[in-house]
Write an enzyme that holds these catalytic residues in place. Structure first.
Site, PDB file in Angstrom:
ATOM      1  CG  HIS A  80     -12.864  -1.812  -2.653  1.00 42.15           C
ATOM      2  ND1 HIS A  80     -12.011  -2.902  -2.688  1.00 42.15           N
ATOM      3  CD2 HIS A  80     -12.708  -1.269  -1.422  1.00 42.15           C
ATOM      4  CE1 HIS A  80     -11.379  -2.992  -1.528  1.00 42.15           C
ATOM      5  NE2 HIS A  80     -11.772  -2.016  -0.749  1.00 42.15           N
TER       6      HIS A  80
ATOM      7  CG  HIS B   5     -17.657   0.525  -1.825  1.00 38.14           C
ATOM      8  ND1 HIS B   5     -16.832   1.524  -2.283  1.00 38.14           N
ATOM      9  CD2 HIS B   5     -17.075   0.049  -0.701  1.00 38.14           C
ATOM     10  CE1 HIS B   5     -15.797   1.638  -1.459  1.00 38.14           C
ATOM     11  NE2 HIS B   5     -15.918   0.754  -0.501  1.00 38.14           N
TER      12      HIS B   5
ATOM     13  CE  LYS C  83      -4.052   2.332   1.439  1.00 42.41           C
ATOM     14  NZ  LYS C  83      -5.312   2.336   2.133  1.00 42.41           N
TER      15      LYS C  83
HETATM   16  P1  NAD Z   1     -14.652  -1.486  12.392  1.00 39.66           P
HETATM   17  O1  NAD Z   1     -13.879  -0.280  12.683  1.00 39.66           O
HETATM   18  O2  NAD Z   1     -16.128  -1.432  12.456  1.00 39.66           O
HETATM   19  O3  NAD Z   1     -14.129  -2.621  13.374  1.00 39.66           O
HETATM   20  C1  NAD Z   1     -14.735  -3.883  13.324  1.00 39.66           C
HETATM   21  C2  NAD Z   1     -15.279  -4.303  14.703  1.00 39.66           C
HETATM   22  O4  NAD Z   1     -14.182  -4.805  15.461  1.00 39.66           O
HETATM   23  C3  NAD Z   1     -15.912  -3.190  15.518  1.00 39.66           C
HETATM   24  O5  NAD Z   1     -16.974  -3.736  16.240  1.00 39.66           O
HETATM   25  C4  NAD Z   1     -14.794  -2.778  16.466  1.00 39.66           C
HETATM   26  O6  NAD Z   1     -15.292  -2.251  17.670  1.00 39.66           O
HETATM   27  C5  NAD Z   1     -14.113  -4.106  16.707  1.00 39.66           C
HETATM   28  N1  NAD Z   1     -12.701  -4.037  17.040  1.00 39.66           N
HETATM   29  C6  NAD Z   1     -11.725  -3.382  16.379  1.00 39.66           C
HETATM   30  N2  NAD Z   1     -10.530  -3.672  16.923  1.00 39.66           N
HETATM   31  C7  NAD Z   1     -10.773  -4.530  17.940  1.00 39.66           C
HETATM   32  C8  NAD Z   1      -9.931  -5.205  18.858  1.00 39.66           C
HETATM   33  N3  NAD Z   1      -8.613  -5.132  18.815  1.00 39.66           N
HETATM   34  N4  NAD Z   1     -10.527  -5.989  19.797  1.00 39.66           N
HETATM   35  C9  NAD Z   1     -11.886  -6.133  19.836  1.00 39.66           C
HETATM   36  N5  NAD Z   1     -12.719  -5.556  18.970  1.00 39.66           N
HETATM   37  C10 NAD Z   1     -12.151  -4.753  18.039  1.00 39.66           C
HETATM   38  O7  NAD Z   1     -14.334  -2.082  10.931  1.00 39.66           O
HETATM   39  P2  NAD Z   1     -12.975  -2.345  10.139  1.00 39.66           P
HETATM   40  O8  NAD Z   1     -13.189  -3.610   9.424  1.00 39.66           O
HETATM   41  O9  NAD Z   1     -11.784  -2.207  11.007  1.00 39.66           O
HETATM   42  O10 NAD Z   1     -12.958  -1.146   9.100  1.00 39.66           O
HETATM   43  C11 NAD Z   1     -13.958  -0.999   8.133  1.00 39.66           C
HETATM   44  C12 NAD Z   1     -14.039   0.431   7.739  1.00 39.66           C
HETATM   45  O11 NAD Z   1     -12.793   0.835   7.153  1.00 39.66           O
HETATM   46  C13 NAD Z   1     -15.090   0.715   6.682  1.00 39.66           C
HETATM   47  O12 NAD Z   1     -15.829   1.849   7.077  1.00 39.66           O
HETATM   48  C14 NAD Z   1     -14.300   1.024   5.427  1.00 39.66           C
HETATM   49  O13 NAD Z   1     -14.949   1.933   4.579  1.00 39.66           O
HETATM   50  C15 NAD Z   1     -13.057   1.616   5.998  1.00 39.66           C
HETATM   51  N6  NAD Z   1     -11.893   1.544   5.125  1.00 39.66           N
HETATM   52  C16 NAD Z   1     -11.195   2.678   4.920  1.00 39.66           C
HETATM   53  C17 NAD Z   1     -10.068   2.661   4.131  1.00 39.66           C
HETATM   54  C18 NAD Z   1      -9.250   3.904   3.955  1.00 39.66           C
HETATM   55  O14 NAD Z   1      -8.324   3.915   3.143  1.00 39.66           O
HETATM   56  N7  NAD Z   1      -9.520   4.946   4.684  1.00 39.66           N
HETATM   57  C19 NAD Z   1      -9.660   1.464   3.535  1.00 39.66           C
HETATM   58  C20 NAD Z   1     -10.400   0.314   3.762  1.00 39.66           C
HETATM   59  C21 NAD Z   1     -11.524   0.368   4.578  1.00 39.66           C
END
Ligand code: NAD
Length: 382
Positions: free
Chosen positions: A261, A265, A240
């Site tokens: 995606h 999406h 990345k």
């Molecule tokens: P999330 O932030 O919802 O986390 C997933 C779940 O895991 C949540 O319930 C959170 O509370 C829990 N969690 C996280 N870390 C934990 C830990 N260590 N222990 C226990 N629980 C934990 O989802 P995600 O999958 O991390 O991220 C998805 C989001 O990321 C989407 O909104 C997506 O659009 C975004 N995203 C952004 C980019 C970017 O470049 N900015 C790239 C890919 C995805």
């Protein structure tokens, strides 16, 4: 590992450092076990004794906030913690407004920092808030989900969702430091780990067949938390970082990171951005569709398409539209949602297709009739 001498004390032998080369805005991704407890020292090394506000969610706070607070100690004064509700619904305009106001109430000023401590949801909304608060304050990402460690914490994209689609409102705001403690993944629910793994596989599928070959051999060790896990996170971050350094604003190569995606999406929007379908699960189906469609178009061999799909299945990830709990969308609905994608230019969605494993490319002149026919069959389970 080539750390600053001053940083050595904060690092252990298994620490990996991936630089993101963006000129004056370059930063490091520090990856390894036990880093959360040393994050105060790591932040101090890079940003000095900055006042920090922590943005996190309830799940992460419950499991790890005390360790972070202990690590900040007196090194980086703690302005306060804002704990958000977990889940995609938090990435909204109303939550963003409330977050910005609460950060101002905590007294966060131009020279202070926001620590985004959580998964991609926290990273995206806290990063957005940091980018607009007082026209931009420093951001430190401490990602706690696998998805956030290999993808969302790196590269500076921030965003929220609207009824029109996902991440349609956002900014580019690079973090000053990313601290990925692989130990915090131990508390991550397995379904979430699996979903994050889809993004790891993406790097192999889009541009690195050797990494994909290695993943086929190392998947079990990665899931079990062996040394291959750190290696997979490092390789993903290097992939990345290289793409972001070449194309920070997604005018070219960065679009390849969207493999799966455009379909994904649309499927997430259909499922209402809910637990019915996690982001990683949606892009797993999306990548499977990209390989199948590329194969139908004579671009990619059936063997490569089958290998990619078999790997997702072996990891317990969904690959079929029909597997979405609560029902599959119709092809018309799916196409309408695809038309909302932010990669649409002059009304034509750009798709990432593949010529084989590790050979993704951007298709700007998609044959929409063939796509419609393909999606009709996929949505009806054929
Ligand atoms: P999330 O932030 O919802 O986390 C997933 C779940 O895991 C949540 O319930 C959170 O509370 C829990 N969690 C996280 N870390 C934990 C830990 N260590 N222990 C226990 N629980 C934990 O989802 P995600 O999958 O991390 O991220 C998805 C989001 O990321 C989407 O909104 C997506 O659009 C975004 N995203 C952004 C980019 C970017 O470049 N900015 C790239 C890919 C995805």
């Amino acid at each position: 590992m080539d750390a600053d001498p001053g940083m050595q004390d904060a690092l252990s032998a298994d620490t990996r450092i991936v630089p993101v080369g963006l000129g004056a805005r370059s930063y490091d991704i520090v990856i390894g076990g036990g880093l959360l407890a040393r994050s105060g020292a790591l932040i101090f090394e890079r940003l000095g004794a900055v006042k920090c506000a922590i943005v996190t969610d309830e799940n992460v706070a419950g499991a790890h906030l005390d360790t972070l607070l202990g690590a900040l100690g007196d090194t980086c004064p703690h302005a306060g913690t804002i704990t958000l509700k977990p889940g995609e619904a938090t990435k909204s305009f109303s939550e963003l407004a409330s977050l910005c106001e609460r950060l101002l109430e905590l007294g966060i000023e131009r020279g202070d920092a926001v620590i985004a401590f959580g998964g991609g949801v926290v990273g995206d909304i806290a990063g957005f808030a940091a980018s607009i608060l007082r026209r931009g304050v420093a951001l430190v990402q401490i990602p706690t989900s696998l998805l956030a460690q290999v993808d969302s914490s790196v590269g500076g994209k921030t965003g929220i969702n609207t009824p029109q689609g996902k991440n349609l409102i956002g900014t580019f705001h690079q973090p000053r430091l990313v601290i990925s403690d692989t130990d915090v993944l131990m508390s991550l629910p397995e379904r979430q780990f699996r979903a994050g793994y889809a993004e790891v596989v993406k790097y192999g599928l889009l541009g690195d067949v050797e990494f994909f070959n290695w993943l086929e051999k190392s998947r079990a060790e990665i899931f079990a938390g062996g040394p291959a896990r750190g290696q997979a996170i490092e390789t993903s971050c290097r992939a990345k970082a290289a793409i972001v350094a070449e194309d920070e604003r997604e005018s070219g190569k960065r679009a390849l990171l969207n493999l799966g995606h455009t379909f994904g999406h649309a499927l997430e929007a259909h499922a209402g951005y809910s637990d019915r379908l996690l982001h990683g699960e949606a892009i797993s189906i999306g990548m499977a569709l990209a390989f199948e469609f590329s194969n139908e178009m004579g671009l990619c061999s059936g063997q490569d398409a089958q290998r990619a799909i078999a790997h997702f299945k072996a990891a317990g990830l969904p690959v079929e539209i029909g597997r979405i709990p609560g029902g599959a969308p119709g092809a018309g609905v799916l196409l309408a949602l695809i038309a909302q994608d932010k990669k649409v230019q002059a009304g034509r969605p750009a798709f990432i297709l593949v010529r084989g494993i590790g050979e993704a490319y951007v298709e700007h002149r998609m044959d929409m009739e063939k796509l419609q026919d393909f999606l009709k069959r996929k949505c009806s389970g054929k």
